[in-house]
Structure formats: C-alpha cells, structure tokens
Design an enzyme around this catalytic site. Structure first.
Site, PDB file in Angstrom:
ATOM      1  N   ASP A  82       0.855  -1.197   0.000  1.00 53.86           N
ATOM      2  CA  ASP A  82       0.000   0.000   0.000  1.00 53.86           C
ATOM      3  C   ASP A  82       0.892   1.247   0.000  1.00 53.86           C
ATOM      4  O   ASP A  82       1.827   1.336   0.800  1.00 53.86           O
ATOM      5  CB  ASP A  82      -0.835  -0.075   1.301  1.00 53.86           C
ATOM      6  CG  ASP A  82      -1.966   0.920   1.346  1.00 53.86           C
ATOM      7  OD1 ASP A  82      -2.448   1.338   0.282  1.00 53.86           O
ATOM      8  OD2 ASP A  82      -2.385   1.270   2.473  1.00 53.86           O
ATOM      9  N   HIS A  83       0.615   2.186  -0.887  1.00 56.64           N
ATOM     10  CA  HIS A  83       1.372   3.453  -0.945  1.00 56.64           C
ATOM     11  C   HIS A  83       2.885   3.274  -1.048  1.00 56.64           C
ATOM     12  O   HIS A  83       3.641   3.944  -0.331  1.00 56.64           O
ATOM     13  CB  HIS A  83       1.066   4.334   0.282  1.00 56.64           C
ATOM     14  CG  HIS A  83      -0.349   4.809   0.314  1.00 56.64           C
ATOM     15  ND1 HIS A  83      -0.819   5.780  -0.540  1.00 56.64           N
ATOM     16  CD2 HIS A  83      -1.388   4.436   1.094  1.00 56.64           C
ATOM     17  CE1 HIS A  83      -2.110   5.985  -0.288  1.00 56.64           C
ATOM     18  NE2 HIS A  83      -2.485   5.170   0.693  1.00 56.64           N
ATOM     19  N   GLU A 134      -1.920   6.143  -8.274  1.00 58.08           N
ATOM     20  CA  GLU A 134      -2.809   7.197  -7.749  1.00 58.08           C
ATOM     21  C   GLU A 134      -2.595   8.487  -8.532  1.00 58.08           C
ATOM     22  O   GLU A 134      -1.469   8.892  -8.806  1.00 58.08           O
ATOM     23  CB  GLU A 134      -2.525   7.427  -6.254  1.00 58.08           C
ATOM     24  CG  GLU A 134      -3.394   8.532  -5.640  1.00 58.08           C
ATOM     25  CD  GLU A 134      -3.340   8.563  -4.097  1.00 58.08           C
ATOM     26  OE1 GLU A 134      -3.236   7.478  -3.477  1.00 58.08           O
ATOM     27  OE2 GLU A 134      -3.408   9.672  -3.530  1.00 58.08           O
ATOM     28  N   GLY A 210     -11.228   4.593   3.558  1.00 56.28           N
ATOM     29  CA  GLY A 210     -12.579   4.036   3.721  1.00 56.28           C
ATOM     30  C   GLY A 210     -13.140   4.229   5.131  1.00 56.28           C
ATOM     31  O   GLY A 210     -14.353   4.219   5.325  1.00 56.28           O
ATOM     32  N   ASN A 230     -10.091   0.791   0.535  1.00 50.81           N
ATOM     33  CA  ASN A 230      -9.022   0.622   1.524  1.00 50.81           C
ATOM     34  C   ASN A 230      -9.513   1.002   2.911  1.00 50.81           C
ATOM     35  O   ASN A 230     -10.054   2.092   3.103  1.00 50.81           O
ATOM     36  CB  ASN A 230      -7.845   1.535   1.173  1.00 50.81           C
ATOM     37  CG  ASN A 230      -7.000   0.988   0.055  1.00 50.81           C
ATOM     38  OD1 ASN A 230      -7.467   0.183  -0.741  1.00 50.81           O
ATOM     39  ND2 ASN A 230      -5.761   1.404  -0.005  1.00 50.81           N
TER      40      ASN A 230
HETATM   41  P1  13P Z   1      -8.174   4.650   6.527  1.00 52.48           P
HETATM   42  O1  13P Z   1      -7.170   4.419   7.605  1.00 52.48           O
HETATM   43  O2  13P Z   1      -8.764   6.013   6.586  1.00 52.48           O
HETATM   44  O3  13P Z   1      -9.194   3.578   6.466  1.00 52.48           O
HETATM   45  O4  13P Z   1      -7.395   4.624   5.133  1.00 52.48           O
HETATM   46  C1  13P Z   1      -6.801   3.425   4.737  1.00 52.48           C
HETATM   47  C2  13P Z   1      -6.137   3.580   3.423  1.00 52.48           C
HETATM   48  O5  13P Z   1      -6.603   4.248   2.535  1.00 52.48           O
HETATM   49  C3  13P Z   1      -4.883   2.853   3.234  1.00 52.48           C
HETATM   50  O6  13P Z   1      -4.318   3.094   1.988  1.00 52.48           O
END
Ligand code: 13P
Length: 294
Positions: A82-83, A134, A210, A230
């Site tokens: 992620d990211h 993104e 999310g 997410n």
């Molecule tokens: P939240 O922690 O706001 O649910 O976001 C999670 C997210 O987008 C991880 O990439």
C-alpha cells in the site's frame, strides 16, 4: 488461492461491486481477514504500507505467512504493498513475494508521476503482479485534505495517465482522506466526478480512506464505480476497543484469549463490511481464470 488483484478487481468492475483492501501487520489480523473472506465467500486484498512494514509487520515474514494461509482457502487473496513510494520498498516487496504493488507518486507533478508509474507497472507486470497507481491526491483527514478540491482527480488527465502507464487500477481523490475525521464528521464525496471518472476510464477504481466515510457514502461510491475500498483505521479501532473491553472485564485474561477477542471483533467488522460493499458470495472463484502464485 493466492493471486494478484487484477482478475478480482476486473470481476468487481464488470459486476459493480467492491472488494475490501485491509491493512494488516500481524498474524491475528491476517487470520481475521482470510477467515472472514472464506466464510463470506468473498475475494479480499491484504494491504501493508512501507511504514507498517518497517515498524512491525516485516514483509519477509508476513508475505510467506499470508501466501501460506491464502493457499489453504478457496477464495482469492491478494497481498498488496500500500502506498509504495520508494523504488527500494517496492522492489523489496516484489522480492518478498507480494502479489501486487501500489506505486504512489501522487505528490509528484503529472509527468513525473507518469514516468515513475510506467516503470513500476512494467516491472510488476513482468513478474505477474498487479499495479495500482494514484492520480490526484488522497491526503490526511487530520489536515482536512478531503475538502481540498484542487487535490481531486481530473478525469481527462486520468484518461491520459491510465493509457500511458498501463496501471491495473487507479486510486482517485473524490473527497475521502486517510485516518480519523473529527468526531461526528462525515465527508462529502464528489459523486458526479466519480461517475465521470468511471465513464471515462472504464477500469477498476480505488477509494482510499474508507474509515469513517459513512455507510451511505460507501454504498453510493460502489454504485458509482468504486471497486476496491481501503480500510485501516476502523479495523485497528475495532481491535483496540475489543482488547480494552476484554481487559476491563477480566484484567487477568490470558494473552492468547485477548488476541482471540481482538481477532473475533475484527472478523465481525470485516464480514459486515464485505456484505455492505457487495463482495460476499459474488466472486465465482471456481471459474477463476487468472494465474495463481506458487
Ligand atoms: P483509513 O485508515 O482512513 O481507512 O485509510 C486506509 C487507506 O486508505 C490505506 O491506503
């Protein structure tokens, strides 16, 4: 089964539902996520960010564990970085056995974002991994980035971005942000922009941030074209609350029982969320065409 995100997200795109992508830093969370997916007969994505990977959930330990758990269930499970921002983190994740990576160069200007994403997408595809990117920027709730419309994704720019980079799915900025919003605050999402993005791009779209976005918003976002959601903050919160409650009820509780309390609370949350976004009993996993990882 252990797979990339590609086939499950295209299935969600064609059938108008969304798959959860849940951040995970340990075995209890991985078990909660995979057991929930199996019980709901749902596809699922497990996420870990570079920060989480370095602080606690070491990638070289988690990846083989998740892969082993995924191979024991009949539903599709993907493990996604992620990211990913630094190429070192991304290539390390690839080497550890992730089935997918996200390249987040959304803080760079357009051409540099394209250049970096192109490079990682081709590397990922060559290895059979999926690649998320993104455009626009999903920032932090504590900075009220959700309200900064100049950060939102531009549909025409996104079309060029997707064509040039070949990314498999795109994270779009439409009014959510990462982390906790102020108490009682529900963000306002730009659904018209989301509909236009879906119409223009015709690929799986991703909603970051999310947590705390509100059930009505989430359901409408799915109806307007979001296929991956997410979630991190809300899952961690459920585990923390369940742990605190169990300790309050019984300060002498056995540590293993405490872990199980947290795991069960996370499962309840995940299973309800899967039903809400329509992934339960949706993916025809017996007809899965895409490759599985050994
Ligand atoms: P939240 O922690 O706001 O649910 O976001 C999670 C997210 O987008 C991880 O990439």
């Amino acid at each position: 089964m252990y797979v990339s995100m590609k086939d499950m997200l295209w299935h969600a795109h064609k059938n108008q539902y969304a798959v959860m992508a849940i951040n995970c830093v340990n075995m209890e969370q991985a078990k909660a996520i995979i057991q929930s997916a199996e019980e709901e007969k749902s596809a699922v994505i497990i996420n870990i960010s570079p920060r989480q990977m370095k602080a606690h959930g070491h990638a070289d330990i988690l990846a083989p564990m998740i892969k082993g758990m995924a191979k024991k269930v009949s539903v599709p499970v993907a493990f996604n970085l992620d990211h990913g921002a630094d190429f070192e983190d991304i290539t390390y994740a690839m080497q550890c056995g992730f089935s997918s990576v996200m390249i987040d160069s959304s803080s760079y200007e357009f051409e540099e974002n394209v250049r970096r994403t192109q490079m990682i997408a081709s590397l990922a595809h060559g290895m059979g991994l999926s690649c998320e990117a993104e455009l626009g920027h999903v920032g932090a709730a504590k900075e009220a980035d959700n309200e900064k419309e100049d950060l939102y994704t531009n549909p025409q720019q996104a079309k060029e971005f997707v064509e040039r980079t070949g990314c498999d799915c795109l994270a779009v900025a439409i009014g959510t942000a990462h982390g906790s919003y102020p108490k009682g605050f529900i963000p306002r999402l730009d659904f018209e922009r989301l509909k236009l993005l879906k119409e223009t791009l015709q690929i799986p779209l991703v909603l970051h941030g999310g947590s705390g976005a509100g059930e009505k918003n989430i359901k409408k976002a799915v109806a307007c074209g979001i296929n991956k959601i997410n979630v991190c903050t809300d899952l961690f919160k459920h585990a923390r609350i369940a742990t605190a409650r169990a300790l309050e009820e019984n300060p002498e509780i056995d540590y293993m029982d405490l872990c199980i309390e947290a795991q069960n609370a996370m499962k309840d949350f995940i299973k309800n969320y899967m039903r809400m976004i329509g992934s339960s009993r949706r993916y025809d996993f017996e007809k899965h065409q895409g490759p599985e990882f050994d």
